[in-house]
Design a protein around this motif. Sequence first.
Motif, PDB file in Angstrom:
ATOM      1  N   SER A   1       1.773   9.378  -4.079  1.00 52.54           N
ATOM      2  CA  SER A   1       1.039   8.391  -3.287  1.00 52.54           C
ATOM      3  C   SER A   1      -0.420   8.812  -3.247  1.00 52.54           C
ATOM      4  O   SER A   1      -0.752   9.992  -3.387  1.00 52.54           O
ATOM      5  N   ILE A   2      -1.295   7.857  -3.070  1.00 52.44           N
ATOM      6  CA  ILE A   2      -2.736   8.096  -3.089  1.00 52.44           C
ATOM      7  C   ILE A   2      -3.311   7.706  -1.740  1.00 52.44           C
ATOM      8  O   ILE A   2      -3.047   6.600  -1.249  1.00 52.44           O
ATOM      9  N   VAL A   3      -4.090   8.597  -1.166  1.00 52.25           N
ATOM     10  CA  VAL A   3      -4.769   8.321   0.096  1.00 52.25           C
ATOM     11  C   VAL A   3      -6.263   8.286  -0.182  1.00 52.25           C
ATOM     12  O   VAL A   3      -6.830   9.247  -0.713  1.00 52.25           O
ATOM     13  N   PHE A   4      -6.912   7.188   0.162  1.00 52.28           N
ATOM     14  CA  PHE A   4      -8.332   7.026  -0.095  1.00 52.28           C
ATOM     15  C   PHE A   4      -9.166   7.588   1.061  1.00 52.28           C
ATOM     16  O   PHE A   4      -8.829   7.403   2.236  1.00 52.28           O
ATOM     17  N   GLY A   5     -10.244   8.284   0.688  1.00 48.68           N
ATOM     18  CA  GLY A   5     -11.190   8.793   1.668  1.00 48.68           C
ATOM     19  C   GLY A   5     -12.565   8.212   1.413  1.00 48.68           C
ATOM     20  O   GLY A   5     -12.763   7.375   0.524  1.00 48.68           O
ATOM     21  N   LEU A   6     -13.549   8.684   2.157  1.00 45.09           N
ATOM     22  CA  LEU A   6     -14.911   8.170   1.983  1.00 45.09           C
ATOM     23  C   LEU A   6     -15.453   8.469   0.594  1.00 45.09           C
ATOM     24  O   LEU A   6     -16.280   7.721   0.064  1.00 45.09           O
ATOM     25  N   GLY A   7     -15.002   9.566  -0.011  1.00 50.43           N
ATOM     26  CA  GLY A   7     -15.468   9.912  -1.351  1.00 50.43           C
ATOM     27  C   GLY A   7     -15.043   8.929  -2.415  1.00 50.43           C
ATOM     28  O   GLY A   7     -15.572   8.958  -3.525  1.00 50.43           O
TER      29      GLY A   7
ATOM     30  N   PHE B   1      -9.614   0.351   1.150  1.00 49.76           N
ATOM     31  CA  PHE B   1     -10.620   0.939   2.023  1.00 49.76           C
ATOM     32  C   PHE B   1     -10.268   2.388   2.324  1.00 49.76           C
ATOM     33  O   PHE B   1      -9.113   2.823   2.130  1.00 49.76           O
ATOM     34  N   ALA B   2     -11.268   3.137   2.773  1.00 44.17           N
ATOM     35  CA  ALA B   2     -11.015   4.518   3.189  1.00 44.17           C
ATOM     36  C   ALA B   2      -9.922   4.535   4.245  1.00 44.17           C
ATOM     37  O   ALA B   2      -9.936   3.737   5.185  1.00 44.17           O
ATOM     38  N   GLY B   3      -8.973   5.433   4.070  1.00 44.89           N
ATOM     39  CA  GLY B   3      -7.840   5.518   4.979  1.00 44.89           C
ATOM     40  C   GLY B   3      -6.598   4.818   4.470  1.00 44.89           C
ATOM     41  O   GLY B   3      -5.496   5.084   4.971  1.00 44.89           O
ATOM     42  N   ASP B   4      -6.729   3.929   3.483  1.00 48.31           N
ATOM     43  CA  ASP B   4      -5.565   3.236   2.931  1.00 48.31           C
ATOM     44  C   ASP B   4      -4.721   4.198   2.098  1.00 48.31           C
ATOM     45  O   ASP B   4      -5.240   5.125   1.475  1.00 48.31           O
ATOM     46  N   ARG B   5      -3.426   3.950   2.090  1.00 43.38           N
ATOM     47  CA  ARG B   5      -2.495   4.710   1.246  1.00 43.38           C
ATOM     48  C   ARG B   5      -1.829   3.736   0.284  1.00 43.38           C
ATOM     49  O   ARG B   5      -1.314   2.692   0.708  1.00 43.38           O
ATOM     50  N   VAL B   6      -1.857   4.068  -1.013  1.00 40.18           N
ATOM     51  CA  VAL B   6      -1.336   3.157  -2.024  1.00 40.18           C
ATOM     52  C   VAL B   6      -0.421   3.910  -2.988  1.00 40.18           C
ATOM     53  O   VAL B   6      -0.401   5.143  -3.027  1.00 40.18           O
ATOM     54  N   ARG B   7       0.324   3.139  -3.767  1.00 33.22           N
ATOM     55  CA  ARG B   7       1.140   3.672  -4.868  1.00 33.22           C
ATOM     56  C   ARG B   7       0.786   2.906  -6.134  1.00 33.22           C
ATOM     57  O   ARG B   7       0.262   1.788  -6.081  1.00 33.22           O
TER      58      ARG B   7
END
Length: 309
Positions: free
Chosen positions: A204-210, A258-264
């Motif tokens: 799973s991928i978690v998006f941050g500000l970077g 968006f930052a904070g979203d978790r995706v697959r």
Amino acid sequence: MNELRDVPPEPQVPEAQRGAGPLPLRYEDVVQDGRLRLEPVTHAIGAAIWKKTLSEHPLVLRLGAEGIVPILSRLQVEAGGGPISAREPVGARGTFEVLRTIDDQDRQRVRVDMWAELQGPRGRTHGAPPEGAGEPVVLGRAIAEHVLTRPFAPPEERSVEAIPGGLPDGMTMRDAAWRAPRTAIDLPRGATPIDDAFALDRLSIVFGLGHTDSNQHVNSLVYPRLIEEAALRRFHELGLPTTVLARYVDLAFRKPCFAGDRVRITLRAYRAGDEIGVLGAVVSASEALTAGATPTERAHVFARMQFVR
């Protein structure tokens, strides 16, 4: 050298809709055998069009006054020949045009498409110069489709069906067929599936500000890198070669992350002649996924990526 065959050649537009400019490469843009990664090809659009032709174009000034922004909706990128040196700047040239299309909800939409080509001298970062050193070689092409939108207006006012005040003098608008985002995961002509169905990547991928940019959402060039990495994991699981390079990608953007979203990421591998590829989609981790299910229209991004040895 890879034959450029997936991104079409330059469209015919007036001289005022053309541009050119230099593009310095980063060291990491060139892989170990001297070929170019996909990502720097996309920067040709900025070097040739955004920074040159569109920076003070009457169309952009008119749209900006109305709060209208070109929002990237689809991106095709293809890498071509080499080898090249990471130390030598390359040149970009490009065009833009305005198109009208009718979407799947029978709404008229206005698009601004930008095409760019990257060229550079044949060379090598380390070691002896290659045969034909210094000769120009086409390194890649890209087409970026942008839908005109009022992103900061109330939801019912965001769609743009016509350019306020019409087009500036000397510009024309041509009609184009609508392509739904989901068409990016259609098998290319002549390809045969390796996977019987879509397979969910184990990470799973978690998006941050970077991962974000000034548009307040995940940058569009984050997705091809994530899909490439997921594809290599899938190839490894299937016993396919992993010493391959992504040479083409078709990305269709439906909804930003968006930052904070978790995706697959869900993928389906295929073979096209001597090349292998994946069809893929970025989906919300909270969405219920059935093993082997084809991604629904709710996916954030749809993609096809093809690799070459």
